[in-house]
Design a protein around this motif. Structure first.
Motif, mmCIF file in Angstrom:
data_model
loop_
_atom_site.group_PDB
_atom_site.id
_atom_site.type_symbol
_atom_site.label_atom_id
_atom_site.label_comp_id
_atom_site.label_asym_id
_atom_site.label_seq_id
_atom_site.Cartn_x
_atom_site.Cartn_y
_atom_site.Cartn_z
ATOM 1 N N LYS A 1 0.823 -1.207 0.000
ATOM 2 C CA LYS A 1 0.000 0.000 0.000
ATOM 3 C C LYS A 1 0.858 1.257 0.000
ATOM 4 N N TYR A 2 1.963 1.232 0.742
ATOM 5 C CA TYR A 2 2.872 2.378 0.766
ATOM 6 C C TYR A 2 3.453 2.628 -0.624
ATOM 7 N N ARG A 3 3.892 1.567 -1.270
ATOM 8 C CA ARG A 3 4.478 1.724 -2.606
ATOM 9 C C ARG A 3 3.451 2.252 -3.601
ATOM 10 N N ILE A 4 2.227 1.754 -3.515
ATOM 11 C CA ILE A 4 1.163 2.245 -4.399
ATOM 12 C C ILE A 4 0.905 3.729 -4.120
ATOM 13 N N LYS A 5 0.813 4.079 -2.852
ATOM 14 C CA LYS A 5 0.570 5.478 -2.468
ATOM 15 C C LYS A 5 1.671 6.384 -3.008
ATOM 16 N N ARG A 6 2.909 5.938 -2.897
ATOM 17 C CA ARG A 6 4.050 6.733 -3.385
ATOM 18 C C ARG A 6 3.958 6.941 -4.900
ATOM 19 N N ILE A 7 3.603 5.900 -5.628
ATOM 20 C CA ILE A 7 3.463 6.013 -7.082
ATOM 21 C C ILE A 7 2.335 6.977 -7.425
ATOM 22 N N LEU A 8 1.202 6.854 -6.742
ATOM 23 C CA LEU A 8 0.069 7.743 -6.996
ATOM 24 C C LEU A 8 0.446 9.197 -6.752
ATOM 25 N N GLU A 9 1.167 9.446 -5.668
ATOM 26 C CA GLU A 9 1.583 10.816 -5.356
ATOM 27 C C GLU A 9 2.522 11.370 -6.416
ATOM 28 N N LYS A 10 3.482 10.577 -6.842
ATOM 29 C CA LYS A 10 4.446 11.048 -7.842
ATOM 30 C C LYS A 10 3.792 11.285 -9.195
ATOM 31 N N CYS A 11 2.719 10.560 -9.472
ATOM 32 C CA CYS A 11 1.995 10.722 -10.734
ATOM 33 C C CYS A 11 0.845 11.720 -10.623
ATOM 34 N N ASN A 12 0.616 12.215 -9.399
ATOM 35 C CA ASN A 12 -0.456 13.178 -9.151
ATOM 36 C C ASN A 12 -1.827 12.632 -9.573
ATOM 37 N N ILE A 13 -2.079 11.377 -9.182
ATOM 38 C CA ILE A 13 -3.392 10.779 -9.408
ATOM 39 C C ILE A 13 -3.969 10.338 -8.071
ATOM 40 N N SER A 14 -5.282 10.149 -8.040
ATOM 41 C CA SER A 14 -5.958 9.994 -6.755
ATOM 42 C C SER A 14 -6.165 8.561 -6.291
ATOM 43 N N ASP A 15 -6.277 7.613 -7.206
ATOM 44 C CA ASP A 15 -6.534 6.253 -6.736
ATOM 45 C C ASP A 15 -5.952 5.211 -7.688
ATOM 46 N N LYS A 16 -5.885 3.987 -7.187
ATOM 47 C CA LYS A 16 -5.226 2.937 -7.968
ATOM 48 C C LYS A 16 -6.024 2.529 -9.192
ATOM 49 N N SER A 17 -7.342 2.755 -9.200
ATOM 50 C CA SER A 17 -8.108 2.426 -10.407
ATOM 51 C C SER A 17 -7.690 3.330 -11.563
ATOM 52 N N GLU A 18 -7.381 4.582 -11.262
ATOM 53 C CA GLU A 18 -6.877 5.499 -12.289
ATOM 54 C C GLU A 18 -5.492 5.058 -12.763
ATOM 55 N N LEU A 19 -4.654 4.621 -11.836
ATOM 56 C CA LEU A 19 -3.331 4.090 -12.187
ATOM 57 C C LEU A 19 -3.467 2.890 -13.125
ATOM 58 N N ILE A 20 -4.342 1.971 -12.784
ATOM 59 C CA ILE A 20 -4.559 0.773 -13.600
ATOM 60 C C ILE A 20 -5.040 1.164 -14.990
ATOM 61 N N SER A 21 -5.961 2.100 -15.066
ATOM 62 C CA SER A 21 -6.482 2.564 -16.349
ATOM 63 C C SER A 21 -5.369 3.143 -17.225
ATOM 64 N N ILE A 22 -4.516 3.964 -16.633
ATOM 65 C CA ILE A 22 -3.416 4.585 -17.378
ATOM 66 C C ILE A 22 -2.428 3.524 -17.857
ATOM 67 N N VAL A 23 -2.095 2.598 -16.980
ATOM 68 C CA VAL A 23 -1.144 1.542 -17.354
ATOM 69 C C VAL A 23 -1.709 0.701 -18.489
ATOM 70 N N LYS A 24 -2.970 0.311 -18.391
ATOM 71 C CA LYS A 24 -3.581 -0.509 -19.443
ATOM 72 C C LYS A 24 -3.655 0.240 -20.773
ATOM 73 N N ARG A 25 -3.871 1.542 -20.699
ATOM 74 C CA ARG A 25 -4.010 2.330 -21.924
ATOM 75 C C ARG A 25 -2.669 2.637 -22.585
ATOM 76 N N TYR A 26 -1.684 3.050 -21.788
ATOM 77 C CA TYR A 26 -0.425 3.540 -22.356
ATOM 78 C C TYR A 26 0.746 2.571 -22.217
ATOM 79 N N LEU A 27 0.674 1.652 -21.275
ATOM 80 C CA LEU A 27 1.785 0.730 -21.011
ATOM 81 C C LEU A 27 1.254 -0.710 -20.892
ATOM 82 N N PRO A 28 0.599 -1.223 -21.916
ATOM 83 C CA PRO A 28 -0.087 -2.519 -21.772
ATOM 84 C C PRO A 28 0.821 -3.699 -21.442
ATOM 85 N N ASP A 29 2.077 -3.648 -21.792
ATOM 86 C CA ASP A 29 3.002 -4.754 -21.494
ATOM 87 C C ASP A 29 3.914 -4.434 -20.323
#
Length: 83
Positions: free
Chosen positions: A50-78
């Motif tokens: 959870k800490y690592r996820i929180k750190r990634i979200l903060e550095k990317c300036n996004i609010s939740d992991k569902s947004e992170l997942i969406s971005i990864v699937k869209r722009y970084l599928p592999d």
């Protein structure tokens, strides 16, 4: 659009900041794994994941992991599949 540009910037930040463990966590999240499953696979505690996820979200300036997942699937599928 501004939202699309922000998502691309987030994807770029993920590529810049993520360690091998972070890549594994991000790939597992994208694959639908739970925090507990990820923690066991990475030899971390749930809090550590959870800490690592929180750190990634903060550095990317996004609010939740569902947004992170969406971005990864869209722009970084592999991303993270072969760390």
């Amino acid at each position: 659009s501004d939202n699309e540009l922000n998502e691309m910037i987030c994807a770029e930040r993920i590529l810049e900041i993520a360690s091998v463990t972070d890549k594994t966590i991000i790939a597992a999240l994208s694959g639908g794994k739970s925090v507990t499953e990820i923690a066991a696979a990475c030899f971390l505690t749930d809090s550590g994941v959870k800490y690592r996820i929180k750190r990634i979200l903060e550095k990317c300036n996004i609010s939740d992991k569902s947004e992170l997942i969406s971005i990864v699937k869209r722009y970084l599928p592999d991303y993270g599949k072969n760390p």
